[in-house]
Design a protein around this motif. Structure first.
Motif, short mmCIF file in Angstrom:
data_model
loop_
_atom_site.label_atom_id
_atom_site.label_comp_id
_atom_site.label_asym_id
_atom_site.label_seq_id
_atom_site.Cartn_x
_atom_site.Cartn_y
_atom_site.Cartn_z
N PHE A 1 -0.88 -0.57 10.93
CA PHE A 1 -1.96 0.35 10.61
C PHE A 1 -1.48 1.30 9.52
O PHE A 1 -0.29 1.59 9.40
CB PHE A 1 -2.38 1.15 11.85
CG PHE A 1 -3.04 0.30 12.91
CD1 PHE A 1 -4.42 0.24 13.02
CD2 PHE A 1 -2.27 -0.46 13.79
CE1 PHE A 1 -5.03 -0.54 13.99
CE2 PHE A 1 -2.87 -1.24 14.76
CZ PHE A 1 -4.25 -1.30 14.86
N TYR A 2 -2.43 1.78 8.70
CA TYR A 2 -2.09 2.75 7.66
C TYR A 2 -3.08 3.91 7.74
O TYR A 2 -4.30 3.70 7.81
CB TYR A 2 -2.11 2.12 6.26
CG TYR A 2 -1.30 2.91 5.28
CD1 TYR A 2 0.07 2.69 5.16
CD2 TYR A 2 -1.87 3.92 4.51
CE1 TYR A 2 0.85 3.43 4.29
CE2 TYR A 2 -1.10 4.67 3.63
CZ TYR A 2 0.26 4.42 3.52
OH TYR A 2 1.03 5.18 2.66
N GLN A 3 -2.53 5.10 7.70
CA GLN A 3 -3.38 6.28 7.84
C GLN A 3 -4.36 6.41 6.67
O GLN A 3 -3.98 6.16 5.53
CB GLN A 3 -2.51 7.54 7.86
CG GLN A 3 -1.49 7.60 8.97
CD GLN A 3 -0.56 8.78 8.79
OE1 GLN A 3 -0.96 9.81 8.26
NE2 GLN A 3 0.68 8.65 9.22
N PRO B 1 2.52 4.53 7.04
CA PRO B 1 2.15 3.53 8.04
C PRO B 1 2.15 4.18 9.42
O PRO B 1 2.77 5.23 9.63
CB PRO B 1 3.27 2.48 7.93
CG PRO B 1 3.93 2.74 6.62
CD PRO B 1 3.77 4.20 6.36
N LEU B 2 1.47 3.55 10.35
CA LEU B 2 1.36 4.14 11.69
C LEU B 2 1.48 3.05 12.74
O LEU B 2 0.85 2.00 12.65
CB LEU B 2 0.01 4.85 11.83
CG LEU B 2 -0.23 5.60 13.14
CD1 LEU B 2 0.75 6.77 13.26
CD2 LEU B 2 -1.66 6.12 13.20
N VAL C 1 -5.00 -0.84 -5.17
CA VAL C 1 -4.13 -0.61 -4.01
C VAL C 1 -4.55 -1.49 -2.84
O VAL C 1 -3.73 -1.98 -2.08
CB VAL C 1 -4.15 0.88 -3.62
CG1 VAL C 1 -3.32 1.13 -2.36
CG2 VAL C 1 -3.64 1.75 -4.77
N PHE C 2 -5.85 -1.67 -2.65
CA PHE C 2 -6.41 -2.51 -1.60
C PHE C 2 -6.02 -2.01 -0.21
O PHE C 2 -5.58 -2.75 0.66
CB PHE C 2 -5.98 -3.98 -1.78
CG PHE C 2 -7.13 -4.95 -1.61
CD1 PHE C 2 -8.23 -4.89 -2.44
CD2 PHE C 2 -7.09 -5.93 -0.63
CE1 PHE C 2 -9.28 -5.79 -2.30
CE2 PHE C 2 -8.14 -6.84 -0.47
CZ PHE C 2 -9.24 -6.75 -1.31
N GLY C 3 -6.21 -0.72 -0.03
CA GLY C 3 -5.95 -0.09 1.25
C GLY C 3 -6.74 1.20 1.35
O GLY C 3 -7.43 1.60 0.40
N ILE D 1 0.84 -1.21 0.00
CA ILE D 1 0.00 0.00 0.00
C ILE D 1 0.87 1.25 0.00
O ILE D 1 0.68 2.18 -0.79
CB ILE D 1 -0.94 0.00 1.22
CG1 ILE D 1 -1.96 -1.15 1.11
CG2 ILE D 1 -1.65 1.35 1.36
CD1 ILE D 1 -2.74 -1.40 2.39
N ASP D 2 1.84 1.28 0.90
CA ASP D 2 2.69 2.46 1.05
C ASP D 2 3.51 2.71 -0.22
O ASP D 2 3.75 3.87 -0.59
CB ASP D 2 3.61 2.29 2.26
CG ASP D 2 4.34 3.57 2.61
OD1 ASP D 2 3.67 4.62 2.76
OD2 ASP D 2 5.58 3.54 2.73
#
Length: 508
Positions: free
Chosen positions: A382-384, A372-373, A402-404, A352-353
């Motif tokens: 976790f992703y913002q 990422p977070l 992207v699937f995020g 994703i990133d």
């Protein structure tokens, strides 16, 4: 650092002990012959949630053989629709009884918010009930206008043994779009859930037994795509494969299944767009866009990961979506207030990133999020919630799945330009349009190359309404009568009434 609503504390206690999962073959539970197991670590809490038997070729072949025997001897395929419906309705009742137990396990394995797990598990009971209604109403045709001495019937019969392979993102709901419809048709099944979210599927076996489903009619094998999924796709005793997952794996299954020319139904990826016209209810549209991209952490084939906004309103509309996204409750999936949970694996989070960073390096503007977070007390998976503008249509983030929780923003000026952007994709799963003008909505619906088109709403689905994609989003349909008929073969029976046919050979 972050201007977002982060939830750390949860109202539901983290399960202390992992659940033990076993294969369900020919009406009984068993371990793998080699004793292999796999563990699933929660992406949101870092604890082992489930410990599952890890199947191989032996377990897959045993399950297929059991399904074949059960189909051929007619214990399910030749009983009445009324009897099949009775079992399916009982399963629906049991799902509702066990919703909380199943939902907690799904949240722990997948990282999705508990409210969404409850909706998915509990809501799937409606799929079972609708499938039960179809079991009693399936019928063929008769043709009695072929002449006074001829009568023809078109029968609909169960296709046979069905391999069902389901993904990790909606394990119980997607199973509900396949298994009850196959059972309603009279098929027998072998099911393989994703190795990342096996618990709810494995525990469904308990409910099937309690509901009275005969042994061998549904078999569940736990494990990985190789070798379990491969055996289920190529085995000559399997008549059909129903798969939901990535387009890349769907292509592999089609190639594998071609060796025996078995039927293949595929529900694959999407790069779904919502198109916003200036006359739309922009507040409703902004809320739907925010929901569409962040629901299930964006890990959804129907995610509206693209928004295509008219130039006249693009800046203000994007600003509103950014503001709404700041208020999305983000964090602990076990808290009922959470709306965005954890990413399923570290590898997927890095993928994703990479889309976001690549777009930023190419000149895109990250309006919100983009990293990422590591959430205190929960971990780094976790992703913002992320919104990206100043894109060109050829960028990977605007074209690929992207699937995020990442929204790509594009703009348009005319209907023709909007449709060109929507259709300029390898995918064709779903699309949406927002306008108060019914003519605009109908023109868009006709022009959009997608299996589902939503107008002034997003992701409303019903068991009665067919679902599936065009192009590389798949083939075949799920739900509704069209989805049910995927599991049926058509047979013509032509009969001569009486001895009225003139002889072909004139012999003494």
């Amino acid at each position: 650092m972050l201007d977002m609503k982060i939830i750390i504390e949860g109202e539901i206690a983290v399960p202390v002990e992992p659940v033990t999962l076993r294969h369900f073959i020919d009406g009984g539970w068993c371990d793998s012959v080699d004793g292999a197991v796999s563990e699933r670590v929660s992406p949101s809490h870092g604890v082992v949630v489930s410990r599952a038997a890890k199947g191989g070729k032996a377990e897959a072949e045993a399950a297929i053989a059991a399904a074949r025997r059960a189909f051929d001897d007619g214990r399910w395929s030749r009983i009445s629709g009324r009897e099949r419906a009775k079992v399916l309705l009982k399963v629906a009742d049991l799902i509702e009884r066990e919703t909380e137990r199943l939902a907690i396990l799904e949240t722990m394995e997948s990282g999705k918010p508990i409210g969404q797990s409850r909706g998915e598990v509990g809501g799937s009971a409606d799929l079972w009930r609708y499938a039960a209604s179809l079991a009693r109403t399936v019928h063929g045709d008769s043709h009695d206008t072929l002449g006074e001495d001829m009568l023809a019937m078109v029968l609909k019969e169960p296709i046979g043994v069905v391999s069902i392979i389901t993904p990790w993102n909606f394990p119980f709901w997607i199973l509900g779009q396949k298994l009850p419809f196959a059972l309603a048709a009279g098929c027998t099944c072998v099911v393989k859930p994703s190795e990342m979210t096996p618990a709810t599927t494995a525990l469904l076996a308990e409910l099937l037994v309690e509901a009275g489903l005969p042994a061998g009619v549904c078999n569940i094998v736990l494990g990985y795509g190789a070798p379990v999924g491969a055996v289920m796709s190529e085995h000559p005793l399997v008549d059909m494969v129903s798969f939901t997952g990535s387009t890349a794996v769907g292509k592999m299954i089609s190639a594998t299944a071609s060796g025996t020319l078995k039927k293949v139904a595929l529900e694959l990826g999407g790069k779904n767009a919502q198109v916003i016209f200036p006359d739309a209810d922009l507040e409703d549209a902004a809320d739907a866009v925010t929901f569409g991209v962040h629901f299930n952490v964006g890990q959804c084939c129907n995610s509206s990961s693209r928004v295509i906004v008219h130039d006249d309103i693009a800046e203000a509309f994007t600003a509103r979506v950014v503001e709404l996204s700041r208020h999305v409750a983000f964090g602990n999936p076990l808290n009922p207030a959470t709306q965005v949970g954890a990413i399923v694996t570290p590898e997927h989070q890095r993928k994703i990133d990479s889309y976001v960073q690549e777009a930023a390096a190419a000149g895109a503007q990250v309006e919100l999020g983009g990293n990422p977070l590591d959430v205190e007390g929960l971990g780094p998976q976790f992703y913002q919630p992320t919104i990206v503008t100043n894109l060109t249509p050829d960028m990977a983030i605007a074209r690929e799945e992207v699937f995020g929780p990442v929204l790509s923003v594009l703009t348009f000026r005319t209907m023709e330009e909007a449709l060109a952007l929507v259709n300029d994709s390898a995918y064709g799963l779903s699309a949406g349009v927002w306008s108060r003008d019914v003519h605009t909505c109908l023109a868009f619906a006709r022009g959009a190359g997608a299996g589902t088109v939503w107008t002034n709403t997003w992701m409303d689905g019903f068991p009665e309404v067919a679902f599936g994609g065009m192009r590389q989003s798949g083939q075949g349909r799920e739900n509704g009568r069209y989805g049910f008929e995927e599991f049926l073969e058509v047979k013509s029976v032509v009969m001569r009434v009486g001895r009225t046919r003139a002889p072909w050979v004139n012999a003494p």
